[in-house]
Design an enzyme around this catalytic site. Sequence first.
Site, PDB file in Angstrom:
ATOM      1  N   LYS A 116       0.860  -1.190   0.000  1.00 51.88           N
ATOM      2  CA  LYS A 116       0.000   0.000   0.000  1.00 51.88           C
ATOM      3  C   LYS A 116       0.891   1.234   0.000  1.00 51.88           C
ATOM      4  O   LYS A 116       1.759   1.373   0.885  1.00 51.88           O
ATOM      5  CB  LYS A 116      -0.859  -0.023   1.258  1.00 51.88           C
ATOM      6  CG  LYS A 116      -2.286   0.424   1.055  1.00 51.88           C
ATOM      7  CD  LYS A 116      -3.058   0.087   2.313  1.00 51.88           C
ATOM      8  CE  LYS A 116      -4.381   0.780   2.332  1.00 51.88           C
ATOM      9  NZ  LYS A 116      -5.036   0.613   3.630  1.00 51.88           N
TER      10      LYS A 116
HETATM   11  C1  E4P Z   1      -8.385   1.717   3.433  1.00 51.92           C
HETATM   12  O1  E4P Z   1      -7.605   0.884   3.020  1.00 51.92           O
HETATM   13  C2  E4P Z   1      -8.296   2.326   4.750  1.00 51.92           C
HETATM   14  O2  E4P Z   1      -7.627   1.429   5.612  1.00 51.92           O
HETATM   15  C3  E4P Z   1      -9.624   2.586   5.412  1.00 51.92           C
HETATM   16  O3  E4P Z   1     -10.709   2.143   4.650  1.00 51.92           O
HETATM   17  C4  E4P Z   1      -9.782   3.949   6.001  1.00 51.92           C
HETATM   18  O4  E4P Z   1     -11.021   4.037   6.614  1.00 51.92           O
HETATM   19  P1  E4P Z   1     -11.384   5.122   7.723  1.00 51.92           P
HETATM   20  O5  E4P Z   1     -11.736   6.394   7.025  1.00 51.92           O
HETATM   21  O6  E4P Z   1     -12.579   4.542   8.419  1.00 51.92           O
HETATM   22  O7  E4P Z   1     -10.186   5.255   8.611  1.00 51.92           O
END
Ligand code: E4P
Length: 218
Positions: free
Chosen positions: A83
């Site tokens: 990522k």
């Molecule tokens: C995506 O890969 C992120 O980990 C995640 O969906 C972020 O979500 P949040 O806005 O609830 O922190």
Amino acid sequence: MKFFIDTADLDEIKDLASTGLLDGVTTNPSLIAKSGREFIPLIKEICKVVSGPVSAEVAATDYATMRKEADVLRKIADHVAIKVPMTPDGLKVCKELSDDGTMVNVTLCFSAAQAILAAKAGATFISPFVGRLDDISSDGLQLISDIVRIYENYDYFDTQVLVASIRNPLHIIDAAKMGAHVITSPPSVIRQLYKHPLTDIGLAAFVKDWEKTGQKIL
Ligand code: E4P
């Protein structure tokens, strides 16, 4: 539609993996911090439970360090997706890793322009954050619709739209209507998908009526 779970809680991952409906896992530095676990051993354990893509995020923000971190993370297992943030340096890393056959998830996407760049950089997944857009009174799902439409215009864009920052079941249903490839959801929202009051009422009535027959199947 593929279902990924957005958590670093190993018990939750094991529980949802046992349903047979789980296609992958996404983590991020905040989720790792919340888990209180060591990052690399945890990703190794997750990779043993789930055979689909497991996203592990680089911690650095500069190209050289991100690249080195990615090399460490991708050695954990073939199904680790690296990522990287939606930045010029992040996309540079994305292009190199993608060219090398490693899955890449480009995170923190908040615009269609960013999604186009990620696709051009060969991202396996683009993660638009719908909930965080909704939080600032922007239309998160409209962004999903735009990206799906744009990607459909180009056969050579292989990037999958991974709907992230999901807050409720409607995000998932609407994303499915739009043809998004993947959702990553907190475990609680996935569990909500099972629920309907008429299912509960109907099942209670069937159980009661079956008891009246005095019969048994086993
Ligand atoms: C995506 O890969 C992120 O980990 C995640 O969906 C972020 O979500 P949040 O806005 O609830 O922190």
